[in-house]
Design a protein around this motif. Structure first.
Motif, PDB file in Angstrom:
ATOM      1  N   GLY A 179       0.781  -1.086   0.125  1.00 19.42           N
ATOM      2  CA  GLY A 179       0.032   0.082  -0.096  1.00 19.42           C
ATOM      3  C   GLY A 179       0.593   1.199   0.021  1.00 19.42           C
ATOM      4  O   GLY A 179       0.354   2.365   0.376  1.00 19.42           O
ATOM      5  N   ALA A 180       1.961   1.197  -0.178  1.00 19.40           N
ATOM      6  CA  ALA A 180       2.902   2.510  -0.290  1.00 19.40           C
ATOM      7  C   ALA A 180       2.435   3.357  -1.399  1.00 19.40           C
ATOM      8  O   ALA A 180       2.171   2.843  -2.712  1.00 19.40           O
ATOM      9  N   ARG A 181       2.387   4.648  -1.132  1.00 22.12           N
ATOM     10  CA  ARG A 181       2.106   5.817  -2.083  1.00 22.12           C
ATOM     11  C   ARG A 181       3.148   6.385  -2.546  1.00 22.12           C
ATOM     12  O   ARG A 181       3.116   7.039  -3.535  1.00 22.12           O
ATOM     13  N   ARG A 182       4.194   6.385  -1.941  1.00 21.85           N
ATOM     14  CA  ARG A 182       5.519   6.799  -2.409  1.00 21.85           C
ATOM     15  C   ARG A 182       6.558   5.800  -2.308  1.00 21.85           C
ATOM     16  O   ARG A 182       6.792   4.789  -1.102  1.00 21.85           O
TER      17      ARG A 182
ATOM     18  N   ARG B 199       5.071   4.538 -18.032  1.00 18.76           N
ATOM     19  CA  ARG B 199       3.930   4.382 -18.927  1.00 18.76           C
ATOM     20  C   ARG B 199       2.636   4.259 -18.507  1.00 18.76           C
ATOM     21  O   ARG B 199       1.882   4.934 -18.989  1.00 18.76           O
ATOM     22  N   VAL B 200       2.448   3.811 -17.339  1.00 14.16           N
ATOM     23  CA  VAL B 200       1.143   3.543 -16.893  1.00 14.16           C
ATOM     24  C   VAL B 200       0.892   5.075 -16.165  1.00 14.16           C
ATOM     25  O   VAL B 200      -0.451   5.471 -16.288  1.00 14.16           O
ATOM     26  N   SER B 201       1.782   5.719 -15.770  1.00 14.49           N
ATOM     27  CA  SER B 201       1.308   7.128 -15.310  1.00 14.49           C
ATOM     28  C   SER B 201       0.943   8.026 -16.496  1.00 14.49           C
ATOM     29  O   SER B 201       0.016   8.597 -16.321  1.00 14.49           O
ATOM     30  N   GLN B 202       1.603   7.928 -17.578  1.00 15.35           N
ATOM     31  CA  GLN B 202       1.369   8.651 -18.555  1.00 15.35           C
ATOM     32  C   GLN B 202      -0.003   8.433 -19.275  1.00 15.35           C
ATOM     33  O   GLN B 202      -0.833   9.212 -19.553  1.00 15.35           O
ATOM     34  N   THR B 203      -0.317   7.082 -19.453  1.00 12.73           N
ATOM     35  CA  THR B 203      -1.615   6.451 -19.650  1.00 12.73           C
ATOM     36  C   THR B 203      -2.744   7.159 -18.744  1.00 12.73           C
ATOM     37  O   THR B 203      -3.935   7.666 -19.330  1.00 12.73           O
TER      38      THR B 203
ATOM     39  N   PRO C  22      -2.642   6.350  -7.387  1.00 11.07           N
ATOM     40  CA  PRO C  22      -1.402   6.825  -7.804  1.00 11.07           C
ATOM     41  C   PRO C  22      -0.341   6.608  -6.791  1.00 11.07           C
ATOM     42  O   PRO C  22      -0.554   6.657  -5.538  1.00 11.07           O
ATOM     43  N   VAL C  23       0.924   6.431  -7.244  1.00  8.50           N
ATOM     44  CA  VAL C  23       2.048   6.066  -6.360  1.00  8.50           C
ATOM     45  C   VAL C  23       3.177   6.841  -7.078  1.00  8.50           C
ATOM     46  O   VAL C  23       3.479   6.660  -8.333  1.00  8.50           O
ATOM     47  N   ASP C  24       3.917   7.773  -6.222  1.00  9.18           N
ATOM     48  CA  ASP C  24       4.878   8.495  -6.701  1.00  9.18           C
ATOM     49  C   ASP C  24       6.384   7.451  -6.646  1.00  9.18           C
ATOM     50  O   ASP C  24       6.358   6.881  -5.548  1.00  9.18           O
TER      51      ASP C  24
ATOM     52  N   ALA D  55       4.683  12.233 -11.385  1.00  4.88           N
ATOM     53  CA  ALA D  55       4.719  11.005 -10.727  1.00  4.88           C
ATOM     54  C   ALA D  55       4.200   9.932 -11.310  1.00  4.88           C
ATOM     55  O   ALA D  55       3.243  10.040 -11.875  1.00  4.88           O
ATOM     56  N   ALA D  56       4.998   8.716 -11.253  1.00  9.74           N
ATOM     57  CA  ALA D  56       4.388   7.535 -11.708  1.00  9.74           C
ATOM     58  C   ALA D  56       3.134   6.953 -10.793  1.00  9.74           C
ATOM     59  O   ALA D  56       3.238   7.067  -9.840  1.00  9.74           O
TER      60      ALA D  56
END
Length: 415
Positions: A247-250, A299-303, A319-321, A411-412
């Protein structure tokens, strides 16, 4: 990051309320002696923190190979708060190769390849590998306080410690996780990779850091039977996924790889030497997967960023940075300056095999191999200084990353 992990974690895993959304995971990749670089990055990170922020900055720690040793050391002293980070650098600065491995060889072994081969064959018969790692067992027992790790978990200074190893028996990649009793995260099983919850021991650390051929395999018990394990960097396809499962967000990930390794290559140098092949094999084992996983996360972040806001809000993805730091200077070139510091038996035996050939344009290859075994002050200090330099160079980025409610631009968003 695999789509399977993304969907399963976000749609089937119950949300955990144990940690703040601002909590950060630390992922440390492997690379033998090269991982002293990570101690430098973390030492600088501690110096950047204001005096009013003494708490230990990471809720989850995950490591692979020598990165697992670093993660376990930090977890064992996490009660010290921010002071734990420079303590890792102090540990590395007091380390010597003789405290990690041993190779018995006559001084004249470098003069004859047959003698060098016989020496290594004898080592393999005695220790099931080219090097004897009993010194490392003793070093870890003295350096890592497993009771301190348990206290850090019980007091919730940290949420979990995970170390990864690769099973020679089954071919699967395992993450061994230690948490406090009653922690809500459950073990997972994905194609080719699994997790098991059990107390992390020195044996787990030895298994995770067992460099193939150089260090012997280590037996561990999983699901009621014994399997033999080697270096966790082998077949590690998703180094970021354990942090995401918790469950880490960063996620701050520190690697020691360099995708571009051509700086010391000499064109037209002839047939590859044993050092060339060994150095290339080591680079493939330790470094290729991190770059691929971070690129997948991007790539997931950009999508997701291209989706209409209403659709993105309806998706079950969190989202996870992800911030990745790797050396800005060639570690092969750095190691080349310190090859002479290798213990004489190791240096002479590898030279006798032609694996430390510094002639015929093979210097870069010799340095690449040596860089994994150079647990000596000159090289370690240079790595720590480079880690500090790279961290300070990215100070603003790191401070934004670790600041509450301040995600990095672009951020990713990964599972």
């Amino acid at each position: 990051m695999s789509l399977d992990t993304l969907i399963t974690h976000n749609m089937l895993t119950p949300a955990s309320h144990e940690a703040s959304p601002d909590a950060c995971a630390l992922v440390l990749m492997g690379g033998g002696a090269r991982t002293a670089y990570q101690a430098g990055v973390l030492k600088a990170l501690a110096a950047m923190q204001p005096n009013g922020a003494p708490a230990f900055p990471f809720q989850w720690l995950f490591g692979t190979s020598a990165g697992a040793l670093n993660a376990a050391y930090l977890a064992s002293v996490a009660e010290q708060g921010q002071a734990a980070l420079p303590m890792l650098a102090q540990f590395w600065m007091g380390l010597r190769s003789e405290q990690v491995y041993r190779l018995e060889a006559p001084g004249w072994v470098r003069a004859n390849r047959l003698v060098a081969g016989w020496t290594l064959a004898r080592q393999v018969r005695r220790h099931r590998a080219l090097l004897d790692t009993l010194p490392l067992v003793d070093t870890l027992h003295r350096a890592i306080n497993l009771q301190g790790l348990e206290r850090a978990l019980e007091q919730r200074t940290i949420q979990a410690l995970g170390v990864t190893a690769s099973s020679y028996t089954s071919g699967e990649h395992w993450t061994f996780c230690q948490t406090r009793p009653g922690h809500p995260v459950q073990a997972w099983h994905r194609p080719g990779r699994r997790a098991d919850f059990q107390p992390v021991t020195i044996e787990h650390l030895m298994a995770s850091s067992a460099i193939p051929f150089l260090f012997p395999a280590v037996p561990l018990w999983v699901e009621g039977h014994k399997e033999h394990f080697g270096d966790g960097s082998m077949r590690q396809l998703s180094p970021l996924s354990p942090a995401i499962h918790f469950g880490a967000r960063r996620v701050l990930v520190i690697g020691v790889g360099q995708p571009q390794r051509s700086g010391m290559v000499v064109r037209g140098a002839g047939d590859p030497t044993a050092g060339t092949i060994a150095g290339h094999a080591m680079a493939s084992v330790f470094h290729d997967t991190l770059q691929a996983d971070v690129e997948q996360a991007q790539r997931v972040s950009q999508t997701l960023s291209r989706l209409p806001p209403s659709l993105a809000a309806a998706l079950p993805y969190r989202p996870v940075d992800v911030l990745a730091i790797q050396p800005s200077f060639s570690l092969d070139e750095l190691a080349h300056k310190h090859i002479g510091e290798l213990p004489a038996p190791t240096r002479n035996t590898l030279a006798g095999l032609g694996a430390l050939d510094t002639a015929r344009g093979a210097a870069g290859s010799a340095a690449a191999l040596a860089s994994y075994l150079l647990f000596e002050p000159g090289f370690v200090h240079a790595l720590i200084e480079l880690g500090e330099h790279d961290a300070w160079r990215r100070k603003d980025e790191l401070m934004r990353f670790l600041a509450p409610h301040a995600p990095l631009p672009g951020a990713a968003a990964v599972p």
